[in-house]
Design a protein around this motif. Structure first.
Motif, PDB file in Angstrom:
ATOM      1  N   PRO A  49     -31.807 -32.447 -28.836  1.00 56.90           N
ATOM      2  CA  PRO A  49     -32.748 -32.944 -29.847  1.00 56.90           C
ATOM      3  C   PRO A  49     -32.314 -32.554 -31.250  1.00 56.90           C
ATOM      4  N   ASN A  50     -32.923 -33.164 -32.260  1.00 53.73           N
ATOM      5  CA  ASN A  50     -32.638 -32.795 -33.650  1.00 53.73           C
ATOM      6  C   ASN A  50     -32.871 -31.304 -33.847  1.00 53.73           C
ATOM      7  N   GLY A  51     -31.937 -30.651 -34.515  1.00 52.48           N
ATOM      8  CA  GLY A  51     -32.061 -29.215 -34.740  1.00 52.48           C
ATOM      9  C   GLY A  51     -31.531 -28.364 -33.605  1.00 52.48           C
ATOM     10  N   ALA A  52     -30.910 -28.993 -32.608  1.00 55.82           N
ATOM     11  CA  ALA A  52     -30.409 -28.243 -31.456  1.00 55.82           C
ATOM     12  C   ALA A  52     -29.141 -27.459 -31.777  1.00 55.82           C
ATOM     13  N   GLY A  53     -28.449 -27.831 -32.870  1.00 60.73           N
ATOM     14  CA  GLY A  53     -27.237 -27.122 -33.255  1.00 60.73           C
ATOM     15  C   GLY A  53     -25.955 -27.898 -33.019  1.00 60.73           C
ATOM     16  N   LYS A  54     -26.077 -29.191 -32.737  1.00 65.31           N
ATOM     17  CA  LYS A  54     -24.892 -29.991 -32.392  1.00 65.31           C
ATOM     18  C   LYS A  54     -23.902 -30.077 -33.556  1.00 65.31           C
ATOM     19  N   THR A  55     -24.377 -30.490 -34.729  1.00 61.84           N
ATOM     20  CA  THR A  55     -23.485 -30.621 -35.873  1.00 61.84           C
ATOM     21  C   THR A  55     -22.999 -29.256 -36.343  1.00 61.84           C
ATOM     22  N   THR A  56     -23.837 -28.226 -36.233  1.00 63.52           N
ATOM     23  CA  THR A  56     -23.394 -26.867 -36.565  1.00 63.52           C
ATOM     24  C   THR A  56     -22.229 -26.465 -35.677  1.00 63.52           C
ATOM     25  N   LEU A  57     -22.310 -26.797 -34.394  1.00 65.64           N
ATOM     26  CA  LEU A  57     -21.218 -26.503 -33.475  1.00 65.64           C
ATOM     27  C   LEU A  57     -19.942 -27.234 -33.895  1.00 65.64           C
ATOM     28  N   PHE A  58     -20.072 -28.517 -34.243  1.00 61.31           N
ATOM     29  CA  PHE A  58     -18.927 -29.279 -34.753  1.00 61.31           C
ATOM     30  C   PHE A  58     -18.330 -28.582 -35.969  1.00 61.31           C
ATOM     31  N   ASN A  59     -19.192 -28.167 -36.888  1.00 58.24           N
ATOM     32  CA  ASN A  59     -18.727 -27.562 -38.143  1.00 58.24           C
ATOM     33  C   ASN A  59     -18.041 -26.217 -37.909  1.00 58.24           C
ATOM     34  N   VAL A  60     -18.510 -25.469 -36.924  1.00 57.93           N
ATOM     35  CA  VAL A  60     -17.857 -24.205 -36.579  1.00 57.93           C
ATOM     36  C   VAL A  60     -16.476 -24.472 -35.984  1.00 57.93           C
ATOM     37  N   MET A  61     -16.399 -25.439 -35.082  1.00 55.18           N
ATOM     38  CA  MET A  61     -15.130 -25.719 -34.416  1.00 55.18           C
ATOM     39  C   MET A  61     -14.095 -26.306 -35.363  1.00 55.18           C
ATOM     40  N   THR A  62     -14.541 -27.028 -36.394  1.00 57.48           N
ATOM     41  CA  THR A  62     -13.601 -27.685 -37.309  1.00 57.48           C
ATOM     42  C   THR A  62     -13.419 -26.938 -38.632  1.00 57.48           C
ATOM     43  N   GLY A  63     -13.886 -25.693 -38.701  1.00 56.81           N
ATOM     44  CA  GLY A  63     -13.551 -24.828 -39.823  1.00 56.81           C
ATOM     45  C   GLY A  63     -14.453 -24.892 -41.035  1.00 56.81           C
ATOM     46  N   LEU A  64     -15.520 -25.699 -40.994  1.00 57.94           N
ATOM     47  CA  LEU A  64     -16.432 -25.750 -42.138  1.00 57.94           C
ATOM     48  C   LEU A  64     -17.328 -24.512 -42.177  1.00 57.94           C
ATOM     49  N   TYR A  65     -17.631 -23.949 -41.008  1.00 62.11           N
ATOM     50  CA  TYR A  65     -18.384 -22.695 -40.918  1.00 62.11           C
ATOM     51  C   TYR A  65     -17.564 -21.684 -40.127  1.00 62.11           C
ATOM     52  N   ASP A 212      -5.294 -44.190 -24.525  1.00 63.69           N
ATOM     53  CA  ASP A 212      -4.036 -43.920 -25.208  1.00 63.69           C
ATOM     54  C   ASP A 212      -3.742 -42.429 -25.344  1.00 63.69           C
ATOM     55  N   GLY A 213      -4.445 -41.622 -24.566  1.00 60.31           N
ATOM     56  CA  GLY A 213      -4.092 -40.213 -24.457  1.00 60.31           C
ATOM     57  C   GLY A 213      -4.808 -39.259 -25.378  1.00 60.31           C
ATOM     58  N   ILE A 214      -5.831 -39.711 -26.080  1.00 65.77           N
ATOM     59  CA  ILE A 214      -6.576 -38.835 -26.984  1.00 65.77           C
ATOM     60  C   ILE A 214      -7.894 -38.418 -26.319  1.00 65.77           C
ATOM     61  N   THR A 215      -8.117 -37.131 -26.274  1.00 65.31           N
ATOM     62  CA  THR A 215      -9.370 -36.588 -25.755  1.00 65.31           C
ATOM     63  C   THR A 215     -10.467 -36.810 -26.790  1.00 65.31           C
ATOM     64  N   VAL A 216     -11.692 -37.084 -26.332  1.00 62.09           N
ATOM     65  CA  VAL A 216     -12.788 -37.411 -27.244  1.00 62.09           C
ATOM     66  C   VAL A 216     -13.965 -36.465 -27.015  1.00 62.09           C
ATOM     67  N   LEU A 217     -14.496 -35.924 -28.104  1.00 64.65           N
ATOM     68  CA  LEU A 217     -15.738 -35.145 -28.100  1.00 64.65           C
ATOM     69  C   LEU A 217     -16.774 -35.954 -28.858  1.00 64.65           C
ATOM     70  N   LEU A 218     -17.890 -36.243 -28.214  1.00 69.06           N
ATOM     71  CA  LEU A 218     -18.860 -37.202 -28.745  1.00 69.06           C
ATOM     72  C   LEU A 218     -20.248 -36.594 -28.880  1.00 69.06           C
ATOM     73  N   ILE A 219     -20.753 -36.491 -30.112  1.00 68.46           N
ATOM     74  CA  ILE A 219     -22.170 -36.214 -30.357  1.00 68.46           C
ATOM     75  C   ILE A 219     -22.873 -37.560 -30.457  1.00 68.46           C
ATOM     76  N   GLU A 220     -23.949 -37.733 -29.710  1.00 68.69           N
ATOM     77  CA  GLU A 220     -24.605 -39.038 -29.768  1.00 68.69           C
ATOM     78  C   GLU A 220     -26.037 -38.943 -29.249  1.00 68.69           C
ATOM     79  N   HIS A 221     -26.942 -39.731 -29.886  1.00 72.00           N
ATOM     80  CA  HIS A 221     -28.333 -39.816 -29.431  1.00 72.00           C
ATOM     81  C   HIS A 221     -28.560 -40.995 -28.499  1.00 72.00           C
ATOM     82  N   ASP A 222     -27.610 -41.913 -28.445  1.00 68.01           N
ATOM     83  CA  ASP A 222     -27.745 -43.075 -27.569  1.00 68.01           C
ATOM     84  C   ASP A 222     -27.432 -42.639 -26.139  1.00 68.01           C
ATOM     85  N   MET A 223     -28.489 -42.405 -25.356  1.00 65.75           N
ATOM     86  CA  MET A 223     -28.312 -41.842 -24.022  1.00 65.75           C
ATOM     87  C   MET A 223     -27.568 -42.789 -23.075  1.00 65.75           C
TER      88      MET A 223
END
Length: 278
Positions: A49-65, A212-223
């Motif tokens: 749900p909104n506020g669960a920490g999904k984008t924060t997790l993305f930002n930690v993994m990609t160096g923004l936090y 084509d060989g690229i792994t994908v990590l997907l945040i999404e609300h469309d169940m």
């Protein structure tokens, strides 16, 4: 056009390993001991749900936090204290929840900018405009055209980015991320704001990228998109891991239904809370 991404890792081996990631903002514990792994070749879903920490997790993994504790290993390299550009150079690319294009530049120029982490000319080459620099610029432009064609918007190459439709802007962002030659592509709510037909096109594109060989990590609300596309799904709630597993396991998990999906969303997937409690 195929991306032909190759790494030393074999299909099914762990590409990304998150270990006990925690992040606090003042009195808010945004992430708490989050651990999971993504295997090479997977489409891995991240929901909550909104506020669960999904984008924060993305930002930690990609160096923004920088996390308070824990680490993120990518192809064996510890990314925890790396800068965002270093993480992009390592092969971990991302898009953003809110579109971040250079609106006054053309679609082609936006993708060319994304290619900068793989260029070699430097400031001196840009000033001197020597032969090798000019050749590299030609290669960058050609690659950008290829990627625009790959995502299906080559016909808009010379159009200003902000003039494109919403769905095309999303695909342009993906093309720009692909310009970095990633091993893993992280997409932050790419279907947000899309109509059903655009979502179908997006799903086909993600499947092609994985093919084509690229792994994908997907945040999404469309169940429906997540459950029909992902190999495994991680569910966050209040910054903690609520569930993790195959889509069928997650969507039938009573805790997920109660805490996140709810009776309405579960009904769309053919599940009822009463069935799970029986």
């Amino acid at each position: 056009m195929s991306l032909n991404m190759n790494t030393e890792l074999k299909e099914g081996e762990v590409l990304l390993q998150a270990e006990g990631l925690s992040k606090r903002f003042g009195g808010l514990q945004a992430l708490s001991e989050v651990s999971f792994s993504i295997r090479k070749g997977d489409i891995y879903g991240l929901i909550g749900p909104n506020g669960a920490g999904k984008t924060t997790l993305f930002n930690v993994m990609t160096g923004l936090y920088i996390p308070e504790s824990g680490r993120c290993l990518f192809a064996g390299r510890n990314l925890t204290e790396c800068k965002p550009h270093q993480i992009a150079e390592s092969g971990f690319a991302r898009t953003f929840q809110n579109i971040r294009l250079f609106g006054s530049l053309s679609a082609l120029e936006n993708v060319m900018i994304g290619r900068h982490v793989r260029t070699h000319a430097g400031v001196l080459g840009a000033i001197l405009r020597n032969r090798s620099t000019r050749q590299e610029e030609e290669q960058i432009e050609a690659r950008a055209y290829e990627l625009l064609d790959y995502v299906g918007i080559a016909q808009h190459a010379n159009e200003i980015a902000r003039s494109l439709s919403y769905g095309d802007q999303r695909r342009l962002e993906i093309a720009r991320a692909l310009a970095t030659d990633p091993m893993l592509l992280a997409l932050d709510e790419p279907a947000a704001g899309m109509n059903p037909s655009e979502t179908v096109v997006l799903r086909q594109l993600i499947e092609k990228i994985r093919g084509d060989g690229i792994t994908v990590l997907l945040i999404e609300h469309d169940m429906k998109l997540v459950m029909g596309l992902c190999d495994r799904v991680l569910v966050l709630e209040y910054g903690k891991v609520l569930a993790e597993g195959k889509p069928t396991e997650v969507q039938h998990n009573p805790r997920v239904i109660e805490a996140y999906l709810g009776a309405g969303a579960a009904k769309e997937l053919g599940i009822t809370v009463e069935e799970e409690q029986a």
